[in-house]
Design a protein around this motif. Structure first.
Motif, PDB file in Angstrom:
ATOM      1  N   VAL A  34     -43.916 -92.206  34.231  1.00 31.22           N
ATOM      2  CA  VAL A  34     -44.809 -93.344  33.970  1.00 31.22           C
ATOM      3  C   VAL A  34     -44.273 -94.114  32.618  1.00 31.22           C
ATOM      4  CG1 VAL A  34     -47.357 -94.106  33.497  1.00 31.22           C
ATOM      5  CG2 VAL A  34     -46.755 -91.985  34.818  1.00 31.22           C
ATOM      6  N   SER A  35     -44.144 -95.146  32.815  1.00 33.66           N
ATOM      7  CA  SER A  35     -43.557 -95.970  31.532  1.00 33.66           C
ATOM      8  C   SER A  35     -44.550 -96.588  30.730  1.00 33.66           C
ATOM      9  CB  SER A  35     -42.445 -97.119  31.956  1.00 33.66           C
ATOM     10  OG  SER A  35     -41.525 -96.681  32.927  1.00 33.66           O
ATOM     11  N   ALA A  36     -44.142 -96.843  29.372  1.00 32.57           N
ATOM     12  CA  ALA A  36     -44.848 -97.468  28.424  1.00 32.57           C
ATOM     13  C   ALA A  36     -44.671 -99.049  28.520  1.00 32.57           C
ATOM     14  CB  ALA A  36     -44.727 -96.863  26.889  1.00 32.57           C
ATOM     15  N   THR A  38     -46.000-103.172  26.895  1.00 33.87           N
ATOM     16  CA  THR A  38     -46.799-103.897  26.333  1.00 33.87           C
ATOM     17  C   THR A  38     -47.474-104.940  27.244  1.00 33.87           C
ATOM     18  OG1 THR A  38     -44.961-105.446  25.935  1.00 33.87           O
ATOM     19  CG2 THR A  38     -45.429-103.916  24.336  1.00 33.87           C
ATOM     20  N   ARG A  39     -47.071-105.212  28.720  1.00 35.81           N
ATOM     21  CA  ARG A  39     -47.904-105.786  29.237  1.00 35.81           C
ATOM     22  C   ARG A  39     -49.356-105.438  29.727  1.00 35.81           C
ATOM     23  NH1 ARG A  39     -48.982-105.257  34.632  1.00 35.81           N
ATOM     24  NH2 ARG A  39     -47.114-104.054  35.757  1.00 35.81           N
ATOM     25  N   GLY A  40     -50.285-106.268  29.941  1.00 38.52           N
ATOM     26  CA  GLY A  40     -51.723-106.133  30.084  1.00 38.52           C
ATOM     27  C   GLY A  40     -51.656-105.453  31.677  1.00 38.52           C
ATOM     28  N   PRO A  41     -52.636-104.564  31.818  1.00 42.51           N
ATOM     29  CA  PRO A  41     -52.895-104.171  33.283  1.00 42.51           C
ATOM     30  C   PRO A  41     -53.212-105.149  34.240  1.00 42.51           C
ATOM     31  CG  PRO A  41     -54.477-103.178  31.743  1.00 42.51           C
ATOM     32  CD  PRO A  41     -53.712-104.050  31.048  1.00 42.51           C
ATOM     33  N   ARG A  42     -52.597-105.036  35.355  1.00 42.31           N
ATOM     34  CA  ARG A  42     -53.039-106.178  36.603  1.00 42.31           C
ATOM     35  C   ARG A  42     -54.230-105.411  37.426  1.00 42.31           C
ATOM     36  NH1 ARG A  42     -47.060-105.776  38.759  1.00 42.31           N
ATOM     37  NH2 ARG A  42     -46.148-107.671  37.495  1.00 42.31           N
ATOM     38  N   GLU A  43     -55.092-106.249  38.153  1.00 42.20           N
ATOM     39  CA  GLU A  43     -56.246-105.595  38.618  1.00 42.20           C
ATOM     40  C   GLU A  43     -55.719-104.260  39.511  1.00 42.20           C
ATOM     41  OE1 GLU A  43     -58.630-108.958  40.427  1.00 42.20           O
ATOM     42  OE2 GLU A  43     -59.598-107.126  41.588  1.00 42.20           O
ATOM     43  N   ASN A  50     -50.241 -95.937  36.368  1.00 40.22           N
ATOM     44  CA  ASN A  50     -49.329 -97.033  36.910  1.00 40.22           C
ATOM     45  C   ASN A  50     -48.203 -97.281  35.630  1.00 40.22           C
ATOM     46  OD1 ASN A  50     -52.049 -97.948  38.221  1.00 40.22           O
ATOM     47  ND2 ASN A  50     -50.419 -98.276  39.269  1.00 40.22           N
ATOM     48  N   TYR A  51     -48.772 -97.344  34.316  1.00 39.86           N
ATOM     49  CA  TYR A  51     -48.330 -97.379  33.239  1.00 39.86           C
ATOM     50  C   TYR A  51     -49.129 -96.632  31.920  1.00 39.86           C
ATOM     51  CZ  TYR A  51     -44.855-100.662  34.742  1.00 39.86           C
ATOM     52  OH  TYR A  51     -43.870-101.324  35.397  1.00 39.86           O
ATOM     53  N   HIS A  52     -48.363 -96.683  30.766  1.00 38.87           N
ATOM     54  CA  HIS A  52     -49.175 -96.298  29.619  1.00 38.87           C
ATOM     55  C   HIS A  52     -49.115 -97.636  29.102  1.00 38.87           C
ATOM     56  CE1 HIS A  52     -48.980 -91.920  29.704  1.00 38.87           C
ATOM     57  NE2 HIS A  52     -47.826 -92.121  30.079  1.00 38.87           N
ATOM     58  N   LEU A  69     -36.173 -92.802  25.927  1.00 35.05           N
ATOM     59  CA  LEU A  69     -34.798 -92.669  26.607  1.00 35.05           C
ATOM     60  C   LEU A  69     -34.272 -93.992  26.604  1.00 35.05           C
ATOM     61  CD1 LEU A  69     -33.300 -90.274  27.781  1.00 35.05           C
ATOM     62  CD2 LEU A  69     -34.475 -90.666  29.990  1.00 35.05           C
ATOM     63  N   GLU A  70     -34.803 -95.101  27.096  1.00 32.16           N
ATOM     64  CA  GLU A  70     -34.449 -96.371  27.054  1.00 32.16           C
ATOM     65  C   GLU A  70     -35.540 -97.233  26.820  1.00 32.16           C
ATOM     66  OE1 GLU A  70     -34.914 -98.990  29.711  1.00 32.16           O
ATOM     67  OE2 GLU A  70     -36.420 -97.372  30.392  1.00 32.16           O
ATOM     68  N   HIS A  71     -35.186 -98.635  26.408  1.00 26.82           N
ATOM     69  CA  HIS A  71     -36.331 -99.467  26.453  1.00 26.82           C
ATOM     70  C   HIS A  71     -35.747-101.041  26.661  1.00 26.82           C
ATOM     71  CE1 HIS A  71     -35.868-100.696  22.340  1.00 26.82           C
ATOM     72  NE2 HIS A  71     -35.298 -99.529  22.158  1.00 26.82           N
ATOM     73  N   CYS A  78     -42.200-105.652  26.834  1.00 30.96           N
ATOM     74  CA  CYS A  78     -41.470-104.600  26.313  1.00 30.96           C
ATOM     75  C   CYS A  78     -41.817-103.374  27.499  1.00 30.96           C
ATOM     76  CB  CYS A  78     -41.757-104.059  25.115  1.00 30.96           C
ATOM     77  SG  CYS A  78     -41.332-105.155  23.833  1.00 30.96           S
ATOM     78  N   TYR A  79     -40.962-102.495  27.947  1.00 30.26           N
ATOM     79  CA  TYR A  79     -40.915-101.633  28.850  1.00 30.26           C
ATOM     80  C   TYR A  79     -40.198-100.549  28.284  1.00 30.26           C
ATOM     81  CZ  TYR A  79     -42.834-105.014  32.116  1.00 30.26           C
ATOM     82  OH  TYR A  79     -43.588-105.955  32.840  1.00 30.26           O
ATOM     83  N   GLY A  80     -40.523 -99.317  28.276  1.00 29.24           N
ATOM     84  CA  GLY A  80     -39.835 -97.985  27.979  1.00 29.24           C
ATOM     85  C   GLY A  80     -40.037 -96.723  28.703  1.00 29.24           C
ATOM     86  N   THR A  81     -39.032 -95.954  28.945  1.00 29.15           N
ATOM     87  CA  THR A  81     -39.105 -94.721  29.423  1.00 29.15           C
ATOM     88  C   THR A  81     -39.320 -93.679  28.429  1.00 29.15           C
ATOM     89  OG1 THR A  81     -37.562 -95.305  31.205  1.00 29.15           O
ATOM     90  CG2 THR A  81     -37.911 -93.002  30.892  1.00 29.15           C
ATOM     91  N   ILE A 100     -36.882 -98.385  37.298  1.00 25.05           N
ATOM     92  CA  ILE A 100     -36.472 -99.453  36.100  1.00 25.05           C
ATOM     93  C   ILE A 100     -35.450-100.428  36.545  1.00 25.05           C
ATOM     94  CG2 ILE A 100     -37.153 -97.724  34.440  1.00 25.05           C
ATOM     95  CD1 ILE A 100     -34.130 -97.214  33.830  1.00 25.05           C
ATOM     96  N   GLU A 101     -35.288-101.426  35.803  1.00 23.93           N
ATOM     97  CA  GLU A 101     -34.617-102.552  36.095  1.00 23.93           C
ATOM     98  C   GLU A 101     -33.113-102.313  35.568  1.00 23.93           C
ATOM     99  OE1 GLU A 101     -33.891-104.692  33.323  1.00 23.93           O
ATOM    100  OE2 GLU A 101     -34.559-102.750  32.603  1.00 23.93           O
ATOM    101  N   VAL A 102     -32.109-103.426  35.978  1.00 22.48           N
ATOM    102  CA  VAL A 102     -30.911-102.949  35.877  1.00 22.48           C
ATOM    103  C   VAL A 102     -30.489-102.586  34.689  1.00 22.48           C
ATOM    104  CG1 VAL A 102     -28.477-103.799  36.465  1.00 22.48           C
ATOM    105  CG2 VAL A 102     -30.405-104.249  38.026  1.00 22.48           C
TER     106      VAL A 102
HETATM  107  P1  5GP Z   1     -43.688-105.055  36.520  1.00 30.30           P
HETATM  108  O1  5GP Z   1     -44.387-105.777  35.333  1.00 30.30           O
HETATM  109  O2  5GP Z   1     -43.481-105.852  37.517  1.00 30.30           O
HETATM  110  O3  5GP Z   1     -44.505-103.859  36.432  1.00 30.30           O
HETATM  111  O4  5GP Z   1     -42.212-104.400  35.895  1.00 30.30           O
HETATM  112  C1  5GP Z   1     -41.242-105.361  35.803  1.00 30.30           C
HETATM  113  C2  5GP Z   1     -39.979-104.760  35.783  1.00 30.30           C
HETATM  114  O5  5GP Z   1     -39.893-103.957  34.742  1.00 30.30           O
HETATM  115  C3  5GP Z   1     -39.787-104.157  37.160  1.00 30.30           C
HETATM  116  O6  5GP Z   1     -38.602-104.333  37.689  1.00 30.30           O
HETATM  117  C4  5GP Z   1     -39.822-102.653  36.671  1.00 30.30           C
HETATM  118  O7  5GP Z   1     -38.911-101.931  37.688  1.00 30.30           O
HETATM  119  C5  5GP Z   1     -39.151-102.473  35.442  1.00 30.30           C
HETATM  120  N1  5GP Z   1     -39.640-101.511  34.568  1.00 30.30           N
HETATM  121  C6  5GP Z   1     -40.908-100.761  34.674  1.00 30.30           C
HETATM  122  N2  5GP Z   1     -40.937 -99.721  33.581  1.00 30.30           N
HETATM  123  C7  5GP Z   1     -39.762 -99.829  33.072  1.00 30.30           C
HETATM  124  C8  5GP Z   1     -39.027 -98.970  32.102  1.00 30.30           C
HETATM  125  O8  5GP Z   1     -39.659 -98.220  31.457  1.00 30.30           O
HETATM  126  N3  5GP Z   1     -37.686 -99.305  31.466  1.00 30.30           N
HETATM  127  C9  5GP Z   1     -37.036-100.458  32.124  1.00 30.30           C
HETATM  128  N4  5GP Z   1     -35.702-100.927  31.598  1.00 30.30           N
HETATM  129  N5  5GP Z   1     -37.717-101.266  32.996  1.00 30.30           N
HETATM  130  C10 5GP Z   1     -38.990-100.978  33.416  1.00 30.30           C
END
Ligand code: 5GP
Length: 201
Positions: A34-36, A38-43, A50-52, A69-71, A78-81, A100-102
């Motif tokens: 479960v990633s962290a 800063t995006r707000g939760p969707r409905e 889904n996320y922290h 581990l990466e962000h 921002c998204y991070g593992t 996660i994305e590329v």
């Molecule tokens: P969404 O906002 O649609 O949930 O996610 C947007 C993108 O961020 C998706 O491609 C998703 O796979 C990617 N994503 C989600 N969590 C992480 C994360 O922890 N690290 C990275 N690098 N991408 C993430």
């Protein structure tokens, strides 16, 4: 007991990654991290499931404390593992899947070269467009942007170890388990098997 495998799972939106993962997670040898964000939760999205969902300040503090581990930044958020979502489970022998994305995936490639990288592709870009239209959650111009982004991501698929085309769900899931099985039989991963075979020789 052998350690779990870290699995990086990337797919452009509309590739059916969510449905595939729901099937895969019925197998208790696997969990998703479960990633962290800063995006707000969707409905319908639940904190901790889904996320922290955290603030930008908390995110920056976690970066400073080396909790990730990466962000990466993606469309303004921002998204991070979190390491805490991954390593304790690998230690317990559970395989951990990162969705996660590329860009993030390539950071993991450098940090954890032993991870397994799987890219999920649609049967064609036209089919992807058709699925996004059918889903009906985005306006036409957003669909065009997503299709263009998907084409860019698909062009990077060759950086992954395996590409699974998600045409029929059942076949794609069975391809996933075939990859996992083949990986477990690779010479590099079968040290314990050989020890067992040679025992008392
Ligand atoms: P969404 O906002 O649609 O949930 O996610 C947007 C993108 O961020 C998706 O491609 C998703 O796979 C990617 N994503 C989600 N969590 C992480 C994360 O922890 N690290 C990275 N690098 N991408 C993430």
């Amino acid at each position: 007991m052998s350690k779990g495998r870290l699995i990086v799972f990337s797919a452009p939106s509309g590739c059916g990654k969510g449905t595939m993962l729901a099937e895969i997670l019925k197998d208790s040898r696997f969990r998703t991290s479960v990633s962290a964000t800063t995006r707000g939760p969707r409905e319908g999205e639940v904190d901790g499931v889904n996320y922290h969902f955290i603030t930008r300040e908390e995110f920056d503090r976690k970066v400073a404390e080396d909790c990730f581990l990466e962000h990466a930044e993606y469309v303004g958020n921002c998204y991070g593992t979190l390491v805490s979502e991954v390593d304790p489970y690998l230690e317990k022998g559970i395989n951990v899947i990162l969705e996660i994305e590329v860009q993030g995936a390539m950071k993991i490639r450098q940090k954890r070269p032993d991870a397994l990288f799987i890219f999920i592709a649609p049967p064609s870009v036209n089919e992807l467009k058709r699925r996004l239209k059918k889903r009906g959650t985005e306006a036409d111009d957003v669909i065009e942007q997503r299709v263009a982004a998907a084409a860019g991501e698909i062009a990077q698929a060759e950086k992954y170890d395996y590409i699974i085309v998600n045409d029929a769900l059942e076949d794609a899931v069975s391809d996933f388990f075939a990859v996992i099985r083949a990986e477990s039989l690779k010479t590099a991963n079968s040290g314990e098997i050989l020890n067992e075979v040679l025992k008392n020789a």
